[in-house]
Scaffold this active site. Sequence first.
Site, PDB file in Angstrom:
ATOM      1  N   ARG A 262      34.196  42.520  28.544  1.00 45.01           N
ATOM      2  CA  ARG A 262      35.564  41.972  28.535  1.00 45.01           C
ATOM      3  C   ARG A 262      36.101  41.363  27.309  1.00 45.01           C
ATOM      4  NH1 ARG A 262      35.444  38.790  34.613  1.00 45.01           N
ATOM      5  NH2 ARG A 262      34.474  40.623  35.582  1.00 45.01           N
ATOM      6  N   ARG A 277      32.383  31.691  28.692  1.00 34.41           N
ATOM      7  CA  ARG A 277      33.133  33.013  28.468  1.00 34.41           C
ATOM      8  C   ARG A 277      32.795  33.707  27.418  1.00 34.41           C
ATOM      9  NH1 ARG A 277      38.177  33.726  30.519  1.00 34.41           N
ATOM     10  NH2 ARG A 277      38.402  31.884  31.343  1.00 34.41           N
ATOM     11  N   GLU A 349      33.062  28.864  37.947  1.00 33.44           N
ATOM     12  CA  GLU A 349      33.500  29.997  38.758  1.00 33.44           C
ATOM     13  C   GLU A 349      32.202  31.061  38.391  1.00 33.44           C
ATOM     14  OE1 GLU A 349      37.286  31.720  38.296  1.00 33.44           O
ATOM     15  OE2 GLU A 349      36.436  33.829  39.118  1.00 33.44           O
ATOM     16  N   SER A 352      33.671  35.573  42.693  1.00 30.84           N
ATOM     17  CA  SER A 352      35.011  35.692  43.221  1.00 30.84           C
ATOM     18  C   SER A 352      35.123  36.931  44.379  1.00 30.84           C
ATOM     19  CB  SER A 352      36.152  36.291  42.163  1.00 30.84           C
ATOM     20  OG  SER A 352      37.290  35.723  42.259  1.00 30.84           O
ATOM     21  N   ARG A 390      26.689  31.916  33.890  1.00 29.35           N
ATOM     22  CA  ARG A 390      27.001  30.574  34.298  1.00 29.35           C
ATOM     23  C   ARG A 390      26.171  30.296  35.248  1.00 29.35           C
ATOM     24  NH1 ARG A 390      33.806  31.641  35.130  1.00 29.35           N
ATOM     25  NH2 ARG A 390      34.044  32.103  32.905  1.00 29.35           N
TER      26      ARG A 390
END
Length: 422
Positions: A262, A277, A349, A352, A390
């Site tokens: 990403r 991130r 997070e 999802s 994470r």
Amino acid sequence: MLDIRLIRENPDFVRERLATRGGGDEAQIEEVLRVDAERRKTQTELQRLQSERNRLSKEIGGKKSRGEATDDLESSVHKIGEQIIDLNASANGLDGQQKDLLLEIPNLPHESVPIGKDPSANRVVRSWGEKPRLTEPADHVALGAKLKLFNLERAAKLSGADFICFTDAGAKLERALINFMIDLHTREHGYIEISPPFLVRRVCMIGTSQLPKFEADMYGLEENQLFLAPTAEVQLTNLHRDEILRVADLPKKFVAHTPCFRREAGAAGRETRGIIRVHQFDKVELVKITTPEKSYQELESLTIDAERVLQLLGLHYRVVELCTGDLGFGSAKTYDLEVWSPGQDAYLEVSSCSNFEDFQARRMQLRFKNRDGENRFCHTLNGSGVALPRLFVALIENFQQPDGSVRIPENLQPYFGASEIR
RNA sequence: GGUGAGGUGGCUGAGUGGUUGAAAGCAGCGCUUUGCUAAAGCGCCGUAGCCCAAAAGGCUACCGAGGGUUCGAAUCCCUCCCUCACCGCCA
């Protein structure tokens, strides 16, 4: 992609539901309707002419076989042919326009989704476990440096900022987590393991709705017309693109471990500390392809499957139901799994879990034949089970010991081969 | 990268310019025969879009994708994509 017929027949309903997302997308409905009306008008006229041409051509065929003259007919059909070429070009143009517009309109939130414009309206639906009692917990950056679990400076040497290079026990821990998660999902939750390509075609990225809208966030290989998948959702959901599945074969449940790429354009400075991130990370992804009747119960069980990972590792987390304004582009309903990070003093997070209903299926022509023999769009779902960096952060932060070592949870020990890192 | 062969309905597979949306078979659905099963016989059975208030009905498009030739294209021509085989290169 929304069904144009739904928009045509219930424009106010669609506008109203889109407005709950707060992105102003409802403004596009008027334009779509305008193009749709124009398109249908053009198509009707085009078809009238085509019908006329077919009729006359047949007549010519008949006359020729009887040896009669056809010059007059041929010239009038020729004229019709020229009109058809023009009209066909307009029809194609309008068709493309309509499709382009539809591809940019997000999904409608499910009626059960709380209305709200930002994360403050999200709803915590449950939580599990408790925050560990730690006095002055170190964060993962400090722990990672001390125990030499990863090295960001050297990762930058290789690839630039916001890349991770796990090292030694860190690399091993990541690998242990991957195997632990995949075994859990395949052995206990019934998912089929897939090891897919990481480069995917544009059409796949459109299918799962990363494109056309979010091209700036994707890494692409221009020359080859390929993209580095930002999530295995793309590969797993597209496995059956352009197929008609048998209802008896549903649900399809897939799990894959892949790297995810990403660009995170515009995310500089947000949640970027350490490895939270990054531009490339590994993830274990769950995807289900199912029927409209079952998709919401499948969403619940998918979420529970992902939660199991955190439970078996003994990590405190909460499940958050996203409000309309926080929902992803293609999702009708999403539960986020947020794991506790003592180092950030915040929830992170790590998953999802979303039901896309037929939004992606319509884009990729993914259908099933129902018991009445009719072709229907499938419903697609996905969720991380779970994202690695994470999870890694949560693990080392939650299980850090006063002496600076990290305890490995019992269920992970067979995979890691030791009970602690020091 | 090179050469060659191909891409037709859920599947297999005919079809090289004029009622071909497409033979045939398999699968599926319905009926008949039948103690049950099996088998057999008969019939039905592609998708998408448009017109119509709706139903009935009608029309159009679709034989990998996109262009072109023609009065008319699954069928001829061009470009691209994909699959398979062999050669080259290579983890």
